[in-house]
Design an enzyme around this catalytic site. Sequence first.
Site, short mmCIF file in Angstrom:
data_model
loop_
_atom_site.label_atom_id
_atom_site.label_comp_id
_atom_site.label_asym_id
_atom_site.label_seq_id
_atom_site.Cartn_x
_atom_site.Cartn_y
_atom_site.Cartn_z
N ARG A 1 0.84 -1.21 0.00
CA ARG A 1 0.00 0.00 0.00
C ARG A 1 0.87 1.25 0.00
O ARG A 1 1.79 1.36 0.80
CB ARG A 1 -0.83 -0.01 1.30
CG ARG A 1 -2.27 0.10 1.07
CD ARG A 1 -3.09 -0.01 2.32
NE ARG A 1 -2.61 0.53 3.57
CZ ARG A 1 -3.41 0.96 4.53
NH1 ARG A 1 -4.72 0.95 4.37
NH2 ARG A 1 -2.94 1.39 5.67
N ASP B 1 0.46 -1.98 12.33
CA ASP B 1 0.90 -2.46 11.02
C ASP B 1 1.24 -3.95 11.14
O ASP B 1 2.23 -4.32 11.77
CB ASP B 1 2.15 -1.66 10.58
CG ASP B 1 2.56 -1.99 9.17
OD1 ASP B 1 2.70 -3.20 8.85
OD2 ASP B 1 2.73 -1.06 8.37
C1 PRP Z 1 -1.26 -4.30 4.79
C2 PRP Z 1 -2.07 -5.55 5.01
C3 PRP Z 1 -2.93 -5.61 3.78
C4 PRP Z 1 -3.19 -4.16 3.50
C5 PRP Z 1 -4.58 -3.80 3.93
O1 PRP Z 1 -0.21 -4.53 3.90
O2 PRP Z 1 -1.29 -6.70 5.17
O3 PRP Z 1 -2.33 -6.23 2.68
O4 PRP Z 1 -2.24 -3.39 4.26
O5 PRP Z 1 -4.91 -2.49 3.62
P1 PRP Z 1 -6.02 -2.10 2.53
O6 PRP Z 1 -7.22 -2.94 2.82
O7 PRP Z 1 -6.25 -0.64 2.78
O8 PRP Z 1 -5.45 -2.35 1.17
P2 PRP Z 1 0.87 -3.44 3.50
O9 PRP Z 1 0.51 -2.79 2.20
O10 PRP Z 1 1.13 -2.54 4.66
O11 PRP Z 1 2.14 -4.33 3.17
P3 PRP Z 1 3.02 -5.27 4.13
O12 PRP Z 1 2.16 -6.44 4.53
O13 PRP Z 1 4.14 -5.65 3.23
O14 PRP Z 1 3.46 -4.45 5.31
N1 URA Z 2 -2.59 -2.52 7.18
C1 URA Z 2 -2.16 -2.85 8.42
O1 URA Z 2 -1.18 -3.58 8.57
N2 URA Z 2 -2.85 -2.37 9.47
C2 URA Z 2 -3.92 -1.59 9.34
O2 URA Z 2 -4.51 -1.18 10.35
C3 URA Z 2 -4.34 -1.25 8.04
C4 URA Z 2 -3.65 -1.74 6.97
#
Ligand code: PRP
Ligand code: URA
Length: 213
Positions: free
Chosen positions: A103, A199
């Site tokens: 994201r 996160d």
């Molecule tokens: C987080 C989580 C989801 C996403 C959810 O991933 O694991 O994939 O955010 O958010 P959304 O519903 O608004 O799309 P992130 O993009 O932070 O990547 P990561 O798991 O590599 O930290």
């Molecule tokens: N992704 C995360 O990891 N945490 C949140 O709360 C939203 C998106």
Amino acid sequence: MKNLHIIEHPLIRHKLAKLRDEATPMQEFRRLLDDIGLLMTYEVTRELQTVSVEVRTPVGTASCSRLERVPVLVTILRAGIGMLGSFMQMLPESPVGFLGLQRDEETLQPESYYSKIPFVARTSPVILIDPMLATGGSASDAIEHLRKNGVEEITFVCLVAAPEGVRAINERYPDLQIYTAALDDRLNEHGYIVPGLGDAGDRVFGTGADDIR
Ligand code: PRP
Ligand code: URA
């Protein structure tokens, strides 16, 4: 909310309380995520179709059932890896696919950086795993990618969902079933689930894992 299954179980609630706690260290967070994933597999797989089989036991023949089609597991990187092990443990014959989505912190739009989906996913039910359903952007992108590749049956599994994300998936994919351990209150101005757990990727793998400095 439509097609939303909140898996209610005292053990899940107990473990989720510990997992959400900001004081819970990475090592315990991983273990709790794994435990909750294991408990969730029981409900997530409830609707899988079975076929009758005869099994010869040492003393006779038993009328049994086995899965008609073994589901394919697809996980969204990174945080999805934290829940993948539990599903692989319960479904050891399942092929596994990976979708790398990140994201953008400003726009909250997911960007795709990796994709490897087993060919059999087209004809098998797919269980799509990501602990967080926030805006629903990442889940929507993943579902769209799978659909474009011919996948018809998709079930989405997360740990914590925001109402905004559930609504977004409901609107775009009215038949898709969502399983979660909790439905939280809302998103904050940074797109984080409130109260959520922070996160998820950072809590499983460490903060700032993409910065090599
Ligand atoms: C987080 C989580 C989801 C996403 C959810 O991933 O694991 O994939 O955010 O958010 P959304 O519903 O608004 O799309 P992130 O993009 O932070 O990547 P990561 O798991 O590599 O930290
Ligand atoms: N992704 C995360 O990891 N945490 C949140 O709360 C939203 C998106």
